[in-house]
Design a protein around this motif. Sequence first.
Motif, PDB file in Angstrom:
ATOM      1  N   ARG A  74      59.153  60.956 -68.194  1.00  0.00           N
ATOM      2  CA  ARG A  74      58.570  62.289 -68.088  1.00  0.00           C
ATOM      3  C   ARG A  74      59.559  63.245 -67.424  1.00  0.00           C
ATOM      4  O   ARG A  74      60.372  62.831 -66.587  1.00  0.00           O
ATOM      5  N   ASP A  75      59.470  64.514 -67.788  1.00  0.00           N
ATOM      6  CA  ASP A  75      60.417  65.500 -67.274  1.00  0.00           C
ATOM      7  C   ASP A  75      60.485  65.517 -65.754  1.00  0.00           C
ATOM      8  O   ASP A  75      61.561  65.653 -65.162  1.00  0.00           O
ATOM      9  N   GLU A  76      59.325  65.370 -65.091  1.00  0.00           N
ATOM     10  CA  GLU A  76      59.328  65.484 -63.634  1.00  0.00           C
ATOM     11  C   GLU A  76      59.986  64.285 -62.957  1.00  0.00           C
ATOM     12  O   GLU A  76      60.194  64.306 -61.736  1.00  0.00           O
ATOM     13  N   LEU A  77      60.350  63.255 -63.722  1.00  0.00           N
ATOM     14  CA  LEU A  77      61.005  62.079 -63.158  1.00  0.00           C
ATOM     15  C   LEU A  77      62.490  61.998 -63.507  1.00  0.00           C
ATOM     16  O   LEU A  77      63.193  61.132 -63.004  1.00  0.00           O
ATOM     17  N   LYS A  78      62.965  62.881 -64.347  1.00  0.00           N
ATOM     18  CA  LYS A  78      64.371  62.832 -64.757  1.00  0.00           C
ATOM     19  C   LYS A  78      65.263  63.470 -63.694  1.00  0.00           C
ATOM     20  O   LYS A  78      64.868  64.449 -63.059  1.00  0.00           O
ATOM     21  N   PRO A  79      66.494  62.950 -63.518  1.00  0.00           N
ATOM     22  CA  PRO A  79      67.401  63.569 -62.540  1.00  0.00           C
ATOM     23  C   PRO A  79      67.986  64.895 -63.015  1.00  0.00           C
ATOM     24  O   PRO A  79      68.390  65.726 -62.205  1.00  0.00           O
ATOM     25  N   PHE A  80      68.032  65.084 -64.333  1.00  0.00           N
ATOM     26  CA  PHE A  80      68.526  66.335 -64.902  1.00  0.00           C
ATOM     27  C   PHE A  80      67.614  66.750 -66.051  1.00  0.00           C
ATOM     28  O   PHE A  80      67.093  65.915 -66.783  1.00  0.00           O
ATOM     29  N   ILE A  81      67.463  68.045 -66.208  1.00  0.00           N
ATOM     30  CA  ILE A  81      66.716  68.601 -67.336  1.00  0.00           C
ATOM     31  C   ILE A  81      67.625  69.592 -68.047  1.00  0.00           C
ATOM     32  O   ILE A  81      68.304  70.398 -67.401  1.00  0.00           O
ATOM     33  N   TYR A  82      67.633  69.538 -69.365  1.00  0.00           N
ATOM     34  CA  TYR A  82      68.411  70.475 -70.175  1.00  0.00           C
ATOM     35  C   TYR A  82      67.435  71.382 -70.914  1.00  0.00           C
ATOM     36  O   TYR A  82      66.521  70.906 -71.590  1.00  0.00           O
ATOM     37  N   VAL A  83      67.629  72.688 -70.783  1.00  0.00           N
ATOM     38  CA  VAL A  83      66.772  73.665 -71.440  1.00  0.00           C
ATOM     39  C   VAL A  83      67.637  74.503 -72.372  1.00  0.00           C
ATOM     40  O   VAL A  83      68.627  75.098 -71.937  1.00  0.00           O
ATOM     41  N   ALA A  84      67.259  74.516 -73.640  1.00  0.00           N
ATOM     42  CA  ALA A  84      68.028  75.257 -74.648  1.00  0.00           C
ATOM     43  C   ALA A  84      67.251  76.519 -75.043  1.00  0.00           C
ATOM     44  O   ALA A  84      66.460  76.496 -75.986  1.00  0.00           O
ATOM     45  N   PRO A  85      67.465  77.614 -74.332  1.00  0.00           N
ATOM     46  CA  PRO A  85      66.735  78.854 -74.636  1.00  0.00           C
ATOM     47  C   PRO A  85      67.270  79.518 -75.899  1.00  0.00           C
ATOM     48  O   PRO A  85      68.359  79.208 -76.384  1.00  0.00           O
ATOM     49  N   LYS A  86      66.480  80.449 -76.402  1.00  0.00           N
ATOM     50  CA  LYS A  86      66.866  81.239 -77.570  1.00  0.00           C
ATOM     51  C   LYS A  86      67.113  82.688 -77.136  1.00  0.00           C
ATOM     52  O   LYS A  86      66.641  83.109 -76.069  1.00  0.00           O
ATOM     53  N   PRO A  87      67.843  83.453 -77.949  1.00  0.00           N
ATOM     54  CA  PRO A  87      68.021  84.868 -77.614  1.00  0.00           C
ATOM     55  C   PRO A  87      66.660  85.550 -77.429  1.00  0.00           C
ATOM     56  O   PRO A  87      65.732  85.334 -78.217  1.00  0.00           O
ATOM     57  N   GLY A  88      66.559  86.327 -76.378  1.00  0.00           N
ATOM     58  CA  GLY A  88      65.292  86.981 -76.074  1.00  0.00           C
ATOM     59  C   GLY A  88      64.417  86.207 -75.110  1.00  0.00           C
ATOM     60  O   GLY A  88      63.371  86.691 -74.701  1.00  0.00           O
ATOM     61  N   ASP A  89      64.847  84.996 -74.723  1.00  0.00           N
ATOM     62  CA  ASP A  89      64.112  84.207 -73.732  1.00  0.00           C
ATOM     63  C   ASP A  89      64.562  84.574 -72.329  1.00  0.00           C
ATOM     64  O   ASP A  89      65.683  85.057 -72.117  1.00  0.00           O
ATOM     65  N   VAL A  90      63.687  84.309 -71.363  1.00  0.00           N
ATOM     66  CA  VAL A  90      64.042  84.463 -69.954  1.00  0.00           C
ATOM     67  C   VAL A  90      63.625  83.193 -69.222  1.00  0.00           C
ATOM     68  O   VAL A  90      62.541  82.656 -69.454  1.00  0.00           O
ATOM     69  N   LEU A  91      64.498  82.697 -68.366  1.00  0.00           N
ATOM     70  CA  LEU A  91      64.216  81.553 -67.503  1.00  0.00           C
ATOM     71  C   LEU A  91      64.271  82.013 -66.058  1.00  0.00           C
ATOM     72  O   LEU A  91      65.173  82.765 -65.670  1.00  0.00           O
ATOM     73  N   LEU A  92      63.325  81.543 -65.253  1.00  0.00           N
ATOM     74  CA  LEU A  92      63.287  81.846 -63.822  1.00  0.00           C
ATOM     75  C   LEU A  92      63.119  80.555 -63.044  1.00  0.00           C
ATOM     76  O   LEU A  92      62.400  79.643 -63.481  1.00  0.00           O
ATOM     77  N   TRP A  93      63.752  80.483 -61.883  1.00  0.00           N
ATOM     78  CA  TRP A  93      63.596  79.331 -60.998  1.00  0.00           C
ATOM     79  C   TRP A  93      63.821  79.786 -59.572  1.00  0.00           C
ATOM     80  O   TRP A  93      64.370  80.862 -59.325  1.00  0.00           O
ATOM     81  N   GLU A  94      63.406  78.962 -58.614  1.00  0.00           N
ATOM     82  CA  GLU A  94      63.680  79.285 -57.220  1.00  0.00           C
ATOM     83  C   GLU A  94      65.177  79.108 -56.966  1.00  0.00           C
ATOM     84  O   GLU A  94      65.804  78.175 -57.472  1.00  0.00           O
TER      85      GLU A  94
END
Length: 206
Positions: free
Chosen positions: A160-180
Amino acid sequence: MADIRTLFVTPLYHAKLSEHGPAVDTEELETSCYSIAEDDEAGQDWCEDNGYPGYTSYASLTDLPWRFPIFADLVKSLDAHVAAFAEACQFDLGDKSLVLEDLWINILPEGGTHSSHIHPHSVISGTTYVAMPDGASALKLEDPRLQMMMAAPTRVKGARDELKPFIYVAPKPGDVLLWESWLRHEVPMNMSEDDRISVSFNYKWD
């Protein structure tokens, strides 16, 4: 029956920029990014002096919303997204608010990378994506507990994503990602022949 809970959640916000604020055309934004990069000699010099592949306005320009109206529209949209994310994070902001601290362009050519880093002194950081050609690198996010996992086994394939040491996110043009802003992240090598273009930003509590 054992009770297993997930603690200390690391939230990631992923949305279409168009969900909030004025419409921002990514093609116009791309043209503006190239225009600014071409004229920004101080930024070009900084990139060359610091071995930064491609171009970033991070160390040279602080007034993008003033220079091009499309960046002013972008900030209005980002303000709304950040407010939504802050509410989801259940931040108690008191009588202050989260305000834009800085905003910069990134143009990463073929073979370019951006090494692992955090954004100290900010609360929320993020990126909106302008051009993500086939082969452009996904954003790599690191589990903040990773340095404490000295003897931990690797995770099974398909964990599951919450157990992985790394996560890869492949956004598309027009997307926005936010994090602390304390969340460590990097941009692996751009394997596309075309530029990977994004606009990154920080919000502070003020």
